[in-house]
Scaffold this motif. Structure first.
Motif, PDB file in Angstrom:
ATOM      1  N   UNK A 253       0.836  -1.205   0.000  1.00  0.00           N
ATOM      2  CA  UNK A 253       0.000   0.000   0.000  1.00  0.00           C
ATOM      3  C   UNK A 253       0.871   1.255   0.000  1.00  0.00           C
ATOM      4  N   UNK A 254       1.984   1.215   0.731  1.00  0.00           N
ATOM      5  CA  UNK A 254       2.885   2.370   0.771  1.00  0.00           C
ATOM      6  C   UNK A 254       3.545   2.601  -0.587  1.00  0.00           C
ATOM      7  N   UNK A 255       3.897   1.522  -1.273  1.00  0.00           N
ATOM      8  CA  UNK A 255       4.462   1.609  -2.621  1.00  0.00           C
ATOM      9  C   UNK A 255       3.457   2.279  -3.557  1.00  0.00           C
ATOM     10  N   UNK A 256       2.197   1.857  -3.478  1.00  0.00           N
ATOM     11  CA  UNK A 256       1.153   2.450  -4.303  1.00  0.00           C
ATOM     12  C   UNK A 256       0.939   3.917  -3.940  1.00  0.00           C
ATOM     13  N   UNK A 257       1.033   4.219  -2.636  1.00  0.00           N
ATOM     14  CA  UNK A 257       0.878   5.597  -2.178  1.00  0.00           C
ATOM     15  C   UNK A 257       1.987   6.486  -2.722  1.00  0.00           C
ATOM     16  N   UNK A 258       3.236   5.983  -2.668  1.00  0.00           N
ATOM     17  CA  UNK A 258       4.374   6.784  -3.124  1.00  0.00           C
ATOM     18  C   UNK A 258       4.300   7.044  -4.624  1.00  0.00           C
TER      19      UNK A 258
END
Length: 277
Positions: A253-258
């Protein structure tokens, strides 16, 4: 009546004391840390309650860096048409007249770049990565080439990593370098290659951040880089975390957020197919 009330009071005091002890212990017991032995064995989720915000720095003074974020097939029978074009995983800004500026910072002498490559090794395409001193940051106004390497296409479409090796000259502080990732799909080279292009600059963080980076875990280092606008180091740290914890939903999810923060949502779901420096 008095004889019955004293045991009841004693029971309530003991019960309240036990409850207070459990409450004080609960946060300690329920907060596993990333990278601990118990977390690695059990596949515990990373504690990322909210997405880290990447603080994009302003463009450097002088001429706008320009650049090209996406490649794309051209007419004339060159590269095969793909669902997603060749894409550089780097933040960008849009200037006047929709001019794209592809530019980012690093703190390391030999950083890594990430690219989404839609083509595979069964295609006879020539791939190159080139790094030059940017003419705008060179007193001689000459873009000297400092690194040039042929790149192997991956087994399947996905995100690959390209790193500056120890044999290449290190990036100097506060100097800008222009990089190119090119794919030549035409054997006769009658047509120009599809490519992406941008500028990278090595900077130095404040002493407090540098000290913390030397002692903290990788997850915290990612946060420090993102909060300070160091794109290349933040992306590299997060990619390493994903490779070490491939089933961690919070890291995904953090990868997608970044990537979503720089409008690369279509790349966020693509696999990292090469993590070798």
């Amino acid at each position: 009546m008095k004889s019955h009330s004293q045991p009841i009071k004693l029971f309530l005091v003991v019960a309240l004391s036990c409850t207070s002890l459990l409450v004080s212990l609960t946060p300690v017991l329920a907060k596993p840390t990333l990278g601990s032995s118990s977390s690695a064995r059990s596949g515990a989720k990373t504690n990322l309650a909210q997405g880290t915000i990447f603080n994009q720095p302003p463009l450097p003074p002088g001429s706008p860096p320009g650049g090209r974020l996406r490649g794309g097939a051209r007419r004339g029978g060159e590269c095969e048409v793909s669902k997603i074009d060749l894409t550089a995983l780097v933040h960008f800004t849009e200037g006047a007249n929709s001019v794209i500026n592809v530019w980012g910072q690093t703190t390391v002498e030999r950083p890594s770049w990430f690219f989404y490559v839609p083509y595979t090794k069964d295609l006879p395409y020539e791939v190159e990565f080139v790094l030059k001193e940017d003419a705008d940051s060179n007193d001689s106004n000459d873009s000297n080439e400092i690194y040039h390497k042929a790149i192997a296409l991956p087994d399947k479409p996905g995100i690959i990593r390209v790193s500056l090796p120890s044999t290449a000259p290190p990036l100097a502080l506060d100097k800008q370098y222009r990089w190119f990732f090119l794919i030549n799909c035409d054997k006769q080279k009658k047509y120009p290659p599809t490519f992406v292009e941008g500028v990278i600059q090595r900077v130095e963080l404040n002493p407090a951040a540098v000290k913390e980076l030397q002692t903290t875990e990788l997850l915290r280092r990612y946060t420090i880089y993102a909060q300070n606008g160091i794109w290349y180091d933040a992306l590299t740290a997060l990619a390493q975390l994903r490779q070490k914890n491939p089933k961690d939903a919070a890291l995904q999810a953090e990868w997608q957020n970044l990537l979503g923060s720089i409008r690369l949502d279509d790349i966020a779901a693509e696999p990292i197919v090469s993590e070798k420096p």
